[in-house]
Design a protein around this motif. Structure first.
Motif, PDB file in Angstrom:
ATOM      1  N   LEU A   1       7.289  21.526 -31.014  1.00  0.00           N
ATOM      2  CA  LEU A   1       8.742  21.510 -31.066  1.00  0.00           C
ATOM      3  C   LEU A   1       9.260  20.412 -31.969  1.00  0.00           C
ATOM      4  CD1 LEU A   1       9.617  22.192 -27.316  1.00  0.00           C
ATOM      5  CD2 LEU A   1       9.864  23.736 -29.258  1.00  0.00           C
ATOM      6  N   TYR A   2       8.495  19.351 -32.000  1.00  0.00           N
ATOM      7  CA  TYR A   2       8.922  18.284 -32.909  1.00  0.00           C
ATOM      8  C   TYR A   2       8.951  18.787 -34.354  1.00  0.00           C
ATOM      9  CZ  TYR A   2       8.527  14.604 -29.375  1.00  0.00           C
ATOM     10  OH  TYR A   2       8.717  13.816 -28.283  1.00  0.00           O
TER      11      TYR A   2
ATOM     12  N   HIS B   1      18.062  15.428 -35.084  1.00  0.00           N
ATOM     13  CA  HIS B   1      18.029  16.499 -36.079  1.00  0.00           C
ATOM     14  C   HIS B   1      19.359  17.217 -36.175  1.00  0.00           C
ATOM     15  CE1 HIS B   1      16.323  19.630 -38.573  1.00  0.00           C
ATOM     16  NE2 HIS B   1      16.776  20.554 -37.724  1.00  0.00           N
TER      17      HIS B   1
ATOM     18  N   PHE C   1       9.572  21.672 -35.341  1.00  0.00           N
ATOM     19  CA  PHE C   1      10.815  22.433 -35.536  1.00  0.00           C
ATOM     20  C   PHE C   1      11.995  21.528 -35.797  1.00  0.00           C
ATOM     21  CE2 PHE C   1      10.767  26.900 -35.108  1.00  0.00           C
ATOM     22  CZ  PHE C   1       9.576  27.217 -34.495  1.00  0.00           C
ATOM     23  N   LEU C   2      11.884  20.306 -35.315  1.00  0.00           N
ATOM     24  CA  LEU C   2      13.014  19.400 -35.449  1.00  0.00           C
ATOM     25  C   LEU C   2      12.809  18.438 -36.608  1.00  0.00           C
ATOM     26  CD1 LEU C   2      13.507  18.646 -31.685  1.00  0.00           C
ATOM     27  CD2 LEU C   2      15.000  19.952 -33.167  1.00  0.00           C
ATOM     28  N   SER C   3      12.040  18.866 -37.525  1.00  0.00           N
ATOM     29  CA  SER C   3      11.823  18.114 -38.760  1.00  0.00           C
ATOM     30  C   SER C   3      11.274  16.726 -38.473  1.00  0.00           C
ATOM     31  CB  SER C   3      13.176  18.033 -39.510  1.00  0.00           C
ATOM     32  OG  SER C   3      13.065  17.146 -40.604  1.00  0.00           O
ATOM     33  N   ALA C   4      10.496  16.590 -37.389  1.00  0.00           N
ATOM     34  CA  ALA C   4       9.899  15.294 -37.090  1.00  0.00           C
ATOM     35  C   ALA C   4       8.399  15.423 -37.169  1.00  0.00           C
ATOM     36  CB  ALA C   4      10.362  14.842 -35.706  1.00  0.00           C
TER      37      ALA C   4
ATOM     38  N   GLN D   1      14.006   9.511 -34.545  1.00  0.00           N
ATOM     39  CA  GLN D   1      12.559   9.679 -34.628  1.00  0.00           C
ATOM     40  C   GLN D   1      11.836   8.354 -34.461  1.00  0.00           C
ATOM     41  OE1 GLN D   1      11.406  11.888 -38.065  1.00  0.00           O
ATOM     42  NE2 GLN D   1      13.012  13.435 -37.761  1.00  0.00           N
TER      43      GLN D   1
END
Lengths: 103, 210, 822
Positions: free
Chosen positions: B88-89, A53, B91-94, A62
């Motif tokens: 948290l993922y 990110h 938050f990380l755009s995942a 990802q």
């Protein structure tokens, strides 16, 4: 404690890693150790995604994290099968009992 | 304790915690004004708080995994930890990964672990002669490693991107999995197959020998 | 004979090519008989053996006669036959060849040796007929003759010394012929060892002579002796700067013949150097001294020491009586006729050297006289007939040395010749007697043999007549000449001081010895041949005083010989190994079979009424020949007093004996007087012998013995000389030998063992080092590895957690180090 940046995520991942390590090293219960392993994997995943990110961009990190999740699941399955097997052999899942390789 | 009292206790505690956090961050905000290191100034936003919440959840869950005596508490802590990581993922755009995490990890692995816990619950009174490193060594190790890792995480000037938008990744993930990462995708499926069979074989054999 | 010495020329040499045959034939005979004798004897019989031996002797005699004829045909000054076979040694100035020379002196010796040798070989045929080792005897006899011929025919000291030693060896072999008897073996050893003493002196004299001939002696101011410069003598010529004008150059020309000077071993060269005055060597030698003594005196005395050993003079005579243990022919040949005369020959050969030193001559004569007197006295009381003859030989040798000692070289040589004949006759006669009495040697058990063995008795009497010195037998002439010359010798010196009284003193001793000789010889004759036969009359053994009697009996009964079982009167037949049928019959003793000799009968014990018999022809013929020779040899020495010319032998020997010695002149009447005195001395001896011993009837000998028993015992035991030798010489030598043995065992072997111990110690140390240090190191390495392994194995806990700990720690460490040291 300003904006959340990469470092925060990394710190969290790092702490997770340490805790996972602590679990693996100090727990006597085999299943607990496997749980520690899950923690380790999770921390690695978190790192991956964070870097993806904040630094790299794209979807590679990802995808990698996804694969890790899948493989972690597979590993958990096999690992637990082994734990069961050990349980049947030693009648306990205290890892200190499984020291047949000891000199 | 009656269920109502429990519920009241819980809600009171969570409100207290939230308030504390808000107050603390409000107090610390001016002190942590914009600095060269942190180009984005401004007070702590809600997003940060949520982040902190999830972070605490994760690390707290990890602590619980590491320190808890009871194996069930350990698995519960693991549950919280995994949930925190999923958050948290996001938050990380995942988002896809977050959902996959929840589904696979919590829905599959954790359940499996719980099964295993249930199946191996009786820890017999087997005499173990030798001890492991012990808590002291573990603590020292943990502190050393933690300090090292944290130092690295904080001190290293990561080449962070200037902008990092939060996007939906499902479509991109699907594309990636079937284009760029097709081979690992297939191999992983084979691995799962092998794992399936292997797990059955391993577990089954012991059962047979029993 | 007076020669003007400075007119003498070097000896003319006639080279011939057959001289080597004379010693060769006996050598070949010895070789054949020693290598193949046993096979010849077995297959062809004893006859073949003795034919070979006697044939060789005869051939040698024939060649000798031929040489004599050739020599006789030459003019007196040229009588010198020479043959060189090859060069034996050449080392700087020491040079000698294997060469033979015959001049009148050695010719006489060669004839004596070969002639009497042949006769004795013939005698041995009969005497040794029953000896199984017949072949060995003849081989040794031939060997002896060969060595003796080398001795007399050698033209240099080396060949002569070769023969000198060879006769010593042959003497040993023959004395110990029956070596299985320890006493006989000891006698042989005694002879050899005593001879060795003499040879040592001889060699020293030879070295000294050789040394002194080369070089110049320079007087040193501080020391009495002179220092020797051999190099000057080689090349110096008389000159003003050289103070020694007599320093001789290497060679001079003389009458067209080259005369070689300097050190030499060759007799002819030596004679030429010394005798010819113009070389100056004689003068030179006369004035040399070594360590304060006159050099030529020392040389002469040392050379005479060799003669003392070989010719049994005082004090080295002790071996000769013991040598009678050998067979009688051996005693006759070696210890009467030839070997013992080698010393006389040597002195005669070196007459010119002795003439240079009156001291040496006086020494020789004195020793000869003392010996003559001393051994004659011992002969008075001996009972063994062979011992009597042995002491008589020593005594007569003393006479010979008186002769050559006082300067009457030809007289001594003449006495040698006559002595050879009559002593051989006496010995062979005694052998005949011994044989006839069945190996009885004790005279007390003989007697009255005249009627049983007339020929032997007759020849024995003739020989006694000769030895006593009655006129017209050869002994008279030679003995008379010797004593006369002794009396008139004036050139003698005693210990460096001129002693004109020495001659007459020697004469007195000689005359007394002559009386004694006559006495004991006739005593032996009367005891043996007159009266009645006392043999086999039971045992009158006088053990306490008679250890030497009847040696024959036990010694002949040796295991090597077939035992004859007793009682010849009876019908039992003798068992013989010899394939002679004639021996089988014993009973008719009066009959003379061809061989006559019988087996060695066990004798004396239970042997009663045995009648002695005459010996066979092989023996009696020889006796007659020798007796005739004893008389006829007198013709060679008719004194000047009677014939007014030189005696034939003197003339013959003159070229060989060039020495000039000064004698006092006396009127003829004195000479006649002395001749009569000599005869009177002999008569006196004969008279008393007859009085006391004829027919063995007189009680006087026994009474005298009882009265003077102490004196008698001393003389009978030979003045205890042998015992003195034993105490003074033999025991110290044995002590020394034992000491050296002890030394070798305890000191030298201790050292060797100590070194071995050291070696073992080092080896043990090395072993310990190897075990504890080296192996310890190796084991320690293994041990360390083991312990390290055991310690390190504790890492292998078998638990994954431990491994993870390690992993983590390790990686932390790596990171830290990397961080710190980057």
């Amino acid at each position: 404690m300003a904006h959340v940046t990469l470092s925060h995520f990394l710190v969290v991942a790092g702490l997770l890693f340490v805790l996972g390590l602590l679990t693996v090293l100090t727990r006597r219960n085999a299943v607990a150790i496997l749980m520690g392993v899950e923690l380790l994997l999770n921390s690695a995943n978190l790192n991956l995604v964070a870097f993806n990110h904040y630094v790299v961009g794209g979807i590679g990190g990802q995808a990698f994290a996804l694969f890790v999740i899948v493989l972690a699941a597979a590993e958990a399955a096999v690992g637990l099968a082994i734990v069961l097997s050990i349980f049947h052999t030693f009648k306990t899942i205290d890892v200190r009992a499984a020291d047949l390789m000891r000199e | 304790m009656s269920p109502i009292r429990k519920l009241l206790a819980w809600s009171f505690v969570s409100v207290a915690v939230l308030t504390a956090v808000a107050v603390a961050s409000a107090r610390l905000a001016p002190a942590l004004a914009a600095s060269p290191r942190f180009p984005v100034g401004g007070p702590v936003s809600l997003a940060d708080l949520v982040f902190w919440l999830f972070a605490v959840l994760t690390v707290g869950g990890g602590l619980g995994v590491a320190l808890s005596r009871n194996i069930l508490y350990t698995s519960l802590a693991l549950l919280f930890s995994l949930m925190g990581v999923a958050g948290l993922y996001v938050f990380l755009s995942a988002d896809f990964v977050a959902v996959a995490q929840v589904l696979i990890y919590i829905g599959g692995v954790l359940v499996l672990i719980l099964f295993a816990v249930m199946l191996t619950n009786r820890i017999g009174d087997v005499n173990i002669s030798n001890t492991s490193l012990g808590w002291a060594g573990g603590t020292v190790l943990a502190l050393v490693t933690a300090s090292l890792v944290v130092a690295v995480a904080v001190e290293v000037p990561w080449r962070v991107k200037l902008s990092h938008p939060l996007v939906v990744t499902t479509a991109a993930m699907g594309n990636a999995l079937l284009q760029r990462w097709l081979l690992p995708f297939e191999l992983v499926s084979l691995t799962l197959l092998a794992t399936l069979i292997g797990a059955i074989v391993i577990a089954r054999k012991e059962l047979k020998a029993d | 004979m007076e020669h003007a010495l400075n007119e003498l020329a070097p000896v003319a040499v006639e080279k011939v090519s057959y001289l080597w045959l004379i010693p060769l034939f006996p050598a070949v005979g010895a070789l054949i008989n020693s290598l193949f004798g046993i096979r010849i004897q077995r297959t062809l019989g004893k006859r073949a053996v003795h034919l070979i031996a006697i044939g060789m002797m005869a051939l040698s005699f024939a060649v000798a006669v031929r040489a004599f004829l050739q020599l006789y045909a030459l003019a007196p000054e040229e009588r010198f036959l020479q043959q060189t076979l090859w060069q034996m040694l050449s080392a700087d100035r020491l040079r000698f060849d294997l060469g033979f020379a015959l001049d009148p002196l050695s010719m006489m010796m060669v004839l004596i040796i070969t002639f009497i040798g042949t006769l004795i070989h013939v005698f041995s045929v009969g005497y040794m007929a029953d000896e199984p080792s017949y072949w060995r005897f003849f081989a040794y006899l031939n060997l002896f003759v060969f060595a003796m011929l080398l001795l007399v025919m050698g033209d240099n000291f080396a060949v002569m010394f070769f023969g000198w030693e060879g006769v010593g060896l042959a003497s040993y072999l023959l004395i110990s012929f029956w070596y299985t008897d320890i006493e006989k073996a000891k006698a042989g050893m005694k002879a050899f060892v005593v001879n060795r003493f003499g040879d040592f002196g001889f060699i020293l004299g030879l070295f000294l002579l050789f040394w002194t001939l080369g070089g110049v002696w320079e007087p040193r101011a501080d020391v009495r002796s002179l220092t020797y410069h051999p190099e000057i003598g080689e090349s110096a010529v008389p000159s003003a700067t050289n103070p020694f004008e007599s320093a001789a150059p290497k060679s001079v020309e003389k009458d067209g013949r080259v005369l070689r000077l300097g050190p030499t071993l060759n007799f002819r060269e030596l004679r030429d150097q010394v005798v010819i005055e113009s070389t100056g060597v004689a003068e030179h030698l006369k004035h040399q001294t070594v360590w304060g003594f006159a050099l030529m005196a020392v040389v002469g005395i040392l050379l005479f020491v060799g003669a003392m050993g070989k010719s049994a003079q005082l004090p080295l005579y002790v071996w000769l009586p013991d040598a009678m243990a050998g067979p009688t022919p051996v005693s006759a040949l070696i210890h009467a006729a030839t070997m013992v005369t080698a010393g006389v020959y040597m002195v005669a050969r070196l007459s010119y050297l002795y003439a240079l030193s009156p001291t040496a001559m006086g020494w020789v004569a004195t020793i000869g006289a003392l010996t003559a007197f001393f051994s004659a006295s011992i002969g008075f009381f001996q009972y063994d007939i062979k011992k009597v003859l042995a002491y008589s030989t020593v005594s007569q040798l003393g006479f010979m040395f008186i002769g050559v000692g006082v300067g009457a070289f030809w007289a001594g040589s003449y006495h040698l010749l006559t002595h050879a004949f009559f002593k051989a006759c006496l010995f062979l006669g005694s052998g005949s007697v011994i044989l006839g009495c069945h190996h009885e040697q004790d005279m007390r058990k003989m007697g009255g043999l005249k009627k049983h063995m007339p020929v032997t008795a007759g020849t024995y009497l003739v020989a006694c007549w000769a030895i006593a010195g009655f006129p017209w037998a050869a002994g008279f002439y030679s003995k008379d000449e010797i004593l006369w010359k002794a009396f008139s010798a004036r050139d003698l010196a005693f210990l460096g001081h001129s002693a004109p009284w020495l001659g007459p003193a020697i004469y007195v001793l000689g005359i007394l010895a002559a009386t004694g000789t006559s006495f004991y010889m006739f005593r032996s004759y009367y005891m043996t041949f007159t009266g009645s036969y006392r043999g086999g009359e039971g045992h009158v053994e006088e053990h306490d005083e008679d250890p030497h009697a009847a040696h024959a009996a036990p010694h002949h009964a040796t295991p090597a010989h077939p035992q004859d079982n007793v009682d010849p009167n009876g019908a039992t037949q003798a068992v013989h190994a010899a394939p002679h049928a004639a021996h089988a019959v014993h009973a008719p003793h009066a009959a003379q079979d061809d061989h006559g000799a019988h087996g060695k009968a066990d004798h004396g014990h239970g042997h009663h009424g045995v009648v002695p018999h005459e010996s066979p022809l092989s023996i009696t013929v020889v006796l007659v020949v020798l007796a005739a020779g004893s008389v006829l040899a007198g013709l060679l020495g008719i004194p000047t007093l009677w014939s007014h010319t030189e005696p034939a032998l003197e003339r013959w020997l003159a070229p060989s004996l060039p020495a000039e010695v000064h004698f006092a002149e006396f009127p003829h009447a004195t000479e006649w007087l002395f001749q009569c005195m000599g005869v009177a001395a002999a008569a006196v001896g004969w008279f008393f012998a007859r009085l006391l011993f004829k027919d063995g009837k007189s009680p006087v000998p026994a009474q005298l013995k009882k009265r003077f028993f102490g004196f008698w015992t001393v003389v009978y035991n030979k003045y205890y000389v042998d015992e003195a030798y034993h105490a003074l010489v033999v025991r110290p030598a044995l002590f020394l030998a034992r000491f050296f043995f002890w030394f070798d065992q305890h000191v030298i072997d201790w050292i060797v063992n100590f070194v071995a111990w050291l070696g073992r110690l080092v080896a043990n140390i090395d072993g310990a080092i190897d075990t504890y240090v080296v192996d310890g190191a190796v084991n320690a390495v293994a041990g360390v590895t083991n312990e390290a392994g055991r310690a390190l194995r504790r890492i292998e806990t078998g638990r994954i957690t431990t491994y993870l700990y390690g992993l983590t720690l390790g990686s932390l460490l790596v990171i830290l180090l990397n961080f710190l040291f980057r």
